[in-house]
Motif scaffolding. Structure first.
Motif, PDB file in Angstrom:
ATOM      1  N   SER A 191     -84.864   9.112 -88.877  1.00  0.00           N
ATOM      2  CA  SER A 191     -84.120  10.425 -88.156  1.00  0.00           C
ATOM      3  C   SER A 191     -82.966  10.938 -89.151  1.00  0.00           C
ATOM      4  O   SER A 191     -82.584   9.972 -89.957  1.00  0.00           O
ATOM      5  CB  SER A 191     -83.614  10.177 -86.727  1.00  0.00           C
ATOM      6  OG  SER A 191     -82.397   9.205 -86.954  1.00  0.00           O
ATOM      7  N   GLU A 192     -82.676  12.088 -89.133  1.00  0.00           N
ATOM      8  CA  GLU A 192     -81.626  12.569 -90.011  1.00  0.00           C
ATOM      9  C   GLU A 192     -80.235  12.001 -89.722  1.00  0.00           C
ATOM     10  O   GLU A 192     -79.497  11.704 -90.365  1.00  0.00           O
ATOM     11  CB  GLU A 192     -81.539  13.983 -89.819  1.00  0.00           C
ATOM     12  CG  GLU A 192     -82.806  14.807 -90.711  1.00  0.00           C
ATOM     13  CD  GLU A 192     -82.804  16.467 -90.861  1.00  0.00           C
ATOM     14  OE1 GLU A 192     -81.599  16.864 -90.870  1.00  0.00           O
ATOM     15  OE2 GLU A 192     -83.687  16.805 -90.719  1.00  0.00           O
ATOM     16  N   GLU A 193     -80.115  11.646 -88.224  1.00  0.00           N
ATOM     17  CA  GLU A 193     -78.879  10.968 -87.823  1.00  0.00           C
ATOM     18  C   GLU A 193     -78.638   9.653 -88.484  1.00  0.00           C
ATOM     19  O   GLU A 193     -77.463   9.264 -88.713  1.00  0.00           O
ATOM     20  CB  GLU A 193     -78.760  10.713 -86.310  1.00  0.00           C
ATOM     21  CG  GLU A 193     -78.881  12.154 -85.548  1.00  0.00           C
ATOM     22  CD  GLU A 193     -80.212  12.674 -85.501  1.00  0.00           C
ATOM     23  OE1 GLU A 193     -80.125  13.941 -85.090  1.00  0.00           O
ATOM     24  OE2 GLU A 193     -81.132  12.190 -85.599  1.00  0.00           O
ATOM     25  N   ARG A 194     -79.831   8.909 -89.067  1.00  0.00           N
ATOM     26  CA  ARG A 194     -79.638   7.716 -89.562  1.00  0.00           C
ATOM     27  C   ARG A 194     -79.721   7.999 -91.121  1.00  0.00           C
ATOM     28  O   ARG A 194     -79.727   6.789 -91.766  1.00  0.00           O
ATOM     29  CB  ARG A 194     -80.844   7.048 -89.337  1.00  0.00           C
ATOM     30  CG  ARG A 194     -80.815   6.308 -88.082  1.00  0.00           C
ATOM     31  CD  ARG A 194     -81.960   5.273 -87.629  1.00  0.00           C
ATOM     32  NE  ARG A 194     -81.850   5.118 -86.488  1.00  0.00           N
ATOM     33  CZ  ARG A 194     -81.568   3.827 -85.819  1.00  0.00           C
ATOM     34  NH1 ARG A 194     -81.188   2.874 -86.540  1.00  0.00           N
ATOM     35  NH2 ARG A 194     -81.624   3.530 -84.429  1.00  0.00           N
ATOM     36  N   GLU A 246     -74.558   3.046 -83.084  1.00  0.00           N
ATOM     37  CA  GLU A 246     -73.826   4.271 -83.113  1.00  0.00           C
ATOM     38  C   GLU A 246     -75.273   5.272 -83.223  1.00  0.00           C
ATOM     39  O   GLU A 246     -74.908   6.479 -82.545  1.00  0.00           O
ATOM     40  CB  GLU A 246     -72.895   4.516 -83.868  1.00  0.00           C
ATOM     41  CG  GLU A 246     -72.170   5.784 -83.847  1.00  0.00           C
ATOM     42  CD  GLU A 246     -70.893   5.710 -84.688  1.00  0.00           C
ATOM     43  OE1 GLU A 246     -70.958   7.016 -85.443  1.00  0.00           O
ATOM     44  OE2 GLU A 246     -70.175   4.792 -84.904  1.00  0.00           O
ATOM     45  N   GLU A 247     -76.180   5.443 -84.238  1.00  0.00           N
ATOM     46  CA  GLU A 247     -77.048   6.240 -84.462  1.00  0.00           C
ATOM     47  C   GLU A 247     -78.206   6.078 -83.930  1.00  0.00           C
ATOM     48  O   GLU A 247     -79.358   6.992 -84.127  1.00  0.00           O
ATOM     49  CB  GLU A 247     -77.327   6.286 -86.006  1.00  0.00           C
ATOM     50  CG  GLU A 247     -77.812   5.107 -86.675  1.00  0.00           C
ATOM     51  CD  GLU A 247     -76.659   3.948 -87.035  1.00  0.00           C
ATOM     52  OE1 GLU A 247     -77.212   3.069 -87.215  1.00  0.00           O
ATOM     53  OE2 GLU A 247     -75.509   4.434 -86.827  1.00  0.00           O
ATOM     54  N   GLY A 248     -78.375   5.154 -82.744  1.00  0.00           N
ATOM     55  CA  GLY A 248     -79.479   5.095 -82.211  1.00  0.00           C
ATOM     56  C   GLY A 248     -79.917   3.442 -81.853  1.00  0.00           C
ATOM     57  O   GLY A 248     -79.363   2.739 -82.618  1.00  0.00           O
TER      58      GLY A 248
END
Length: 130
Positions: A59-62, A38-40
């Protein structure tokens, strides 16, 4: 069978996934298999037929802070993560991220030891026990 206290997995966390993949392919002959998440994309690292680790972008998404260092993260197998974490503070360490479950992988927590070194601890899922 995964042995308690053994190194279970290594993970390269980088800001330049393609440069890292190219470097390790050219120098060690590693191959990389994409695992969409989902986050990459998470990349499984293989040396021949052997799974040797993972690779992902910081990454900040992770959930990484903007100043997170590029690094290799080691995951140490433990027999019962919840029980073992009870001893961390008394031994001078700190639980940085409480245990969380990753389906088909195991139960993971992030700790720092008494010297401040960070590692992941994992109780592998039964499917990972060999």
């Amino acid at each position: 069978m995964v042995e308690h206290g053994s190194v279970h997995w290594n993970e390269l966390m980088t800001r330049d996934v393609e440069a890292a993949k190219r470097f390790y392919a050219e120098t060690l002959g590693w191959d990389f298999q994409a695992m969409p998440m989902e986050e990459g994309t998470y990349w499984i690292i293989q040396s021949g037929e052997t799974l040797v680790g993972g690779l992902m972008e910081i990454s900040e998404e992770r959930g990484f802070p903007a100043d997170a260092p590029v690094q290799w993260m080691t995951y140490i197998a433990v027999d019962d993560i919840d029980k073992r974490l009870e001893a961390v503070a008394a031994a001078g360490g700190q639980v940085l991220r409480p245990p969380f479950d990753v389906p088909m992988v195991g139960r993971i927590a992030m700790i720092s030891d008494a010297s401040g070194c960070v590692a992941g601890w994992i109780t592998p899922a039964p499917s990972q026990q060999g």
